[in-house]
Scaffold this motif. Structure first.
Motif, PDB file in Angstrom:
ATOM      1  N   THR A   1      45.694 -36.618  96.793  1.00  0.00           N
ATOM      2  CA  THR A   1      45.360 -35.913  95.557  1.00  0.00           C
ATOM      3  C   THR A   1      44.671 -36.849  94.570  1.00  0.00           C
ATOM      4  O   THR A   1      43.703 -36.470  93.899  1.00  0.00           O
ATOM      5  CB  THR A   1      46.633 -35.336  94.917  1.00  0.00           C
TER       6      THR A   1
ATOM      7  N   ARG B   1      45.284 -32.111 103.810  1.00  0.00           N
ATOM      8  CA  ARG B   1      45.735 -31.661 102.490  1.00  0.00           C
ATOM      9  C   ARG B   1      44.623 -31.687 101.447  1.00  0.00           C
ATOM     10  O   ARG B   1      44.714 -31.030 100.417  1.00  0.00           O
ATOM     11  CB  ARG B   1      46.892 -32.540 102.014  1.00  0.00           C
TER      12      ARG B   1
ATOM     13  N   ALA C   1      43.033 -28.255 100.612  1.00  0.00           N
ATOM     14  CA  ALA C   1      43.848 -27.414  99.733  1.00  0.00           C
ATOM     15  C   ALA C   1      43.733 -27.874  98.281  1.00  0.00           C
ATOM     16  O   ALA C   1      43.639 -27.053  97.365  1.00  0.00           O
ATOM     17  CB  ALA C   1      45.306 -27.450 100.187  1.00  0.00           C
ATOM     18  N   ALA C   2      43.716 -29.190  98.065  1.00  0.00           N
ATOM     19  CA  ALA C   2      43.608 -29.708  96.709  1.00  0.00           C
ATOM     20  C   ALA C   2      42.274 -29.337  96.072  1.00  0.00           C
ATOM     21  O   ALA C   2      42.178 -29.178  94.858  1.00  0.00           O
ATOM     22  CB  ALA C   2      43.777 -31.228  96.716  1.00  0.00           C
TER      23      ALA C   2
ATOM     24  N   ASP D   1      52.987 -28.886  91.647  1.00  0.00           N
ATOM     25  CA  ASP D   1      52.023 -29.541  92.513  1.00  0.00           C
ATOM     26  C   ASP D   1      50.597 -29.110  92.168  1.00  0.00           C
ATOM     27  O   ASP D   1      50.362 -27.995  91.694  1.00  0.00           O
ATOM     28  CB  ASP D   1      52.298 -29.195  93.981  1.00  0.00           C
TER      29      ASP D   1
ATOM     30  N   GLN E   1      47.196 -27.694  93.016  1.00  0.00           N
ATOM     31  CA  GLN E   1      46.750 -26.764  94.045  1.00  0.00           C
ATOM     32  C   GLN E   1      45.320 -26.283  93.843  1.00  0.00           C
ATOM     33  O   GLN E   1      44.815 -25.517  94.660  1.00  0.00           O
ATOM     34  CB  GLN E   1      47.702 -25.557  94.094  1.00  0.00           C
ATOM     35  N   ASP E   2      44.671 -26.717  92.766  1.00  0.00           N
ATOM     36  CA  ASP E   2      43.321 -26.214  92.505  1.00  0.00           C
ATOM     37  C   ASP E   2      42.510 -27.268  91.744  1.00  0.00           C
ATOM     38  O   ASP E   2      42.997 -28.353  91.419  1.00  0.00           O
ATOM     39  CB  ASP E   2      43.372 -24.899  91.713  1.00  0.00           C
TER      40      ASP E   2
END
Length: 376
Positions: free
Chosen positions: A34, A60, A63-64, A360, A362-363
């Motif tokens: 991230t 991952r 998705a981030a 978390d 997420q966008d």
């Protein structure tokens, strides 16, 4: 920053200025993927054309970034996606995930002297096994892709996310290990005619290969020799690329960003990584500490906090809030002590701190929030 002001050289913004390659390293579970994406986004917001690359097989990063998946080639994130989440982007953000098999195939296609040599290598069973092996394949493909992105594309900055730190050491060592193999005696043995290869290996090893061939029907010695001889036309080019990326990892335009959290074990890993980078002559960029707890008692006792909150919350609720803050205060003091110790060990006067968030990321908007902390 107004005219005449000087930027603090301790900030992340100053430490990455003029860098073309940023390699994010650190322990697993500290938000490194991230952070890599947020770092890339922060640079793109400031007008840079940035590619963020992950070799983390967990996927991952997609998705981030609000994507379903990433491909093996750089994909530009649609400007409309940023606008929809109120993120103003002055530059460009590209993202990709390394596909080890595809990367190796592309190298062969580029370096093979002709179509026949290319087909011979790609169809060899030894090559197929090596190019899809889990151990080391992502690190070696990262070397090749990093070289390609740096030499053949016009990105201002490439941000590379790496596996957890002990595996990232494999990434740091991969160029030298590969060069040692390409230029070593062992490869020359395999490039020799099969009969000579067997004699150089010795009678015992040759006997083992012979028994293996009778049991399995696979002449492994012949397969290996055939594979390496077919590679002979691409070895010089691959060696050149490897030497190029080995130099790039130590170049002034490269920086290794250490990402950690305040927990004891990740902090220990960060110190280990800093020591390893220094020993290898790798330029260190900045220490980023994620998930830092900041909300505690603020230097007050639980009783004092209860008294301060009682007029607005009532005595009973104020006492409960003070008790909860006391629990968090333990984490706040732990984080402060860990950060102070790590700062001293690494000689990092002001590490970049990212607070513990409520949820978390997420966008893109969440990534933008972390980018603000990184570039504050």
């Amino acid at each position: 920053m107004t005219a005449g002001e000087h930027e603090d050289p301790a900030t992340l913004r100053a430490r990455v200025k003029g860098k073309r390659v940023l390699v994010c390293v650190g322990a697993g579970g500290v938000g490194k993927t991230t952070t890599s994406a947020a770092l890339a986004l922060g640079l793109a917001v400031r007008g840079k054309k940035v590619a963020v690359v992950t070799i983390d097989p967990a996927k991952r990063l997609a998705a981030a970034l609000g994507l379903e998946e990433l491909s093996g080639e750089p994909l530009r994130i649609d400007q409309a996606a940023f606008a929809a989440q109120d993120v103003e982007l002055k530059g460009e953000l590209w993202a990709m995930m390394l596909d080890a098999k595809r990367t190796f195939d592309e190298i062969i296609a580029r370096l093979a002297p002709d179509e026949r040599a290319r087909a011979e290598i790609l169809s060899n069973r030894v090559y197929r096994e090596l190019s899809t092996a889990v151990s080391g394949s992502h690190e070696l493909s990262a070397i090749a892709k990093l070289y390609e992105l740096y030499e053949e594309h016009d990105f201002d900055v490439i941000v590379l996310d790496t596996p957890p730190s002990r595996n990232a050491l494999d990434f740091l060592d991969a160029p030298n290990r590969l060069l040692g193999f390409l230029e070593g005696r062992a490869l020359q043995v395999f490039l020799a005619p099969t009969g000579l290869t067997a004699r150089l290996f010795g009678r015992g090893t040759a006997l083992v290969f012979s028994i293996f061939a009778r049991v399995t029907g696979v002449d492994m010695l012949s397969e290996l020799s055939s594979f390496f001889r077919s590679l002979s036309g691409v070895l010089d080019g691959f060696g050149e690329r490897t030497r190029g990326v080995a130099a790039l990892l130590r170049a002034p335009e490269t920086a290794f960003v250490i990402v950690t959290s305040p927990e004891v074990e990740p902090a220990r890993e960060a110190a280990f990584m800093a020591e390893r980078l220094a020993a290898a002559g790798m330029p260190r960029g900045k220490l980023i500490v994620n998930r830092v707890h900041r909300d505690g008692l603020g230097g007050h006792s639980p009783g004092q906090v209860t008294q301060l909150l009682a007029p607005s919350l009532g005595e009973q609720l104020a006492a409960r809030v003070a008790s909860n803050l006391a629990d968090f205060d333990v984490l706040v003091r732990r984080d402060q002590e860990t950060i102070a110790r790590l700062s001293e060990e690494l000689g990092e006067r002001e590490p970049t701190l990212v607070p513990q968030l409520d949820k978390d990321v997420q966008d893109l908007q969440g990534l933008g929030r972390i980018a603000e902390y990184l570039f504050a």
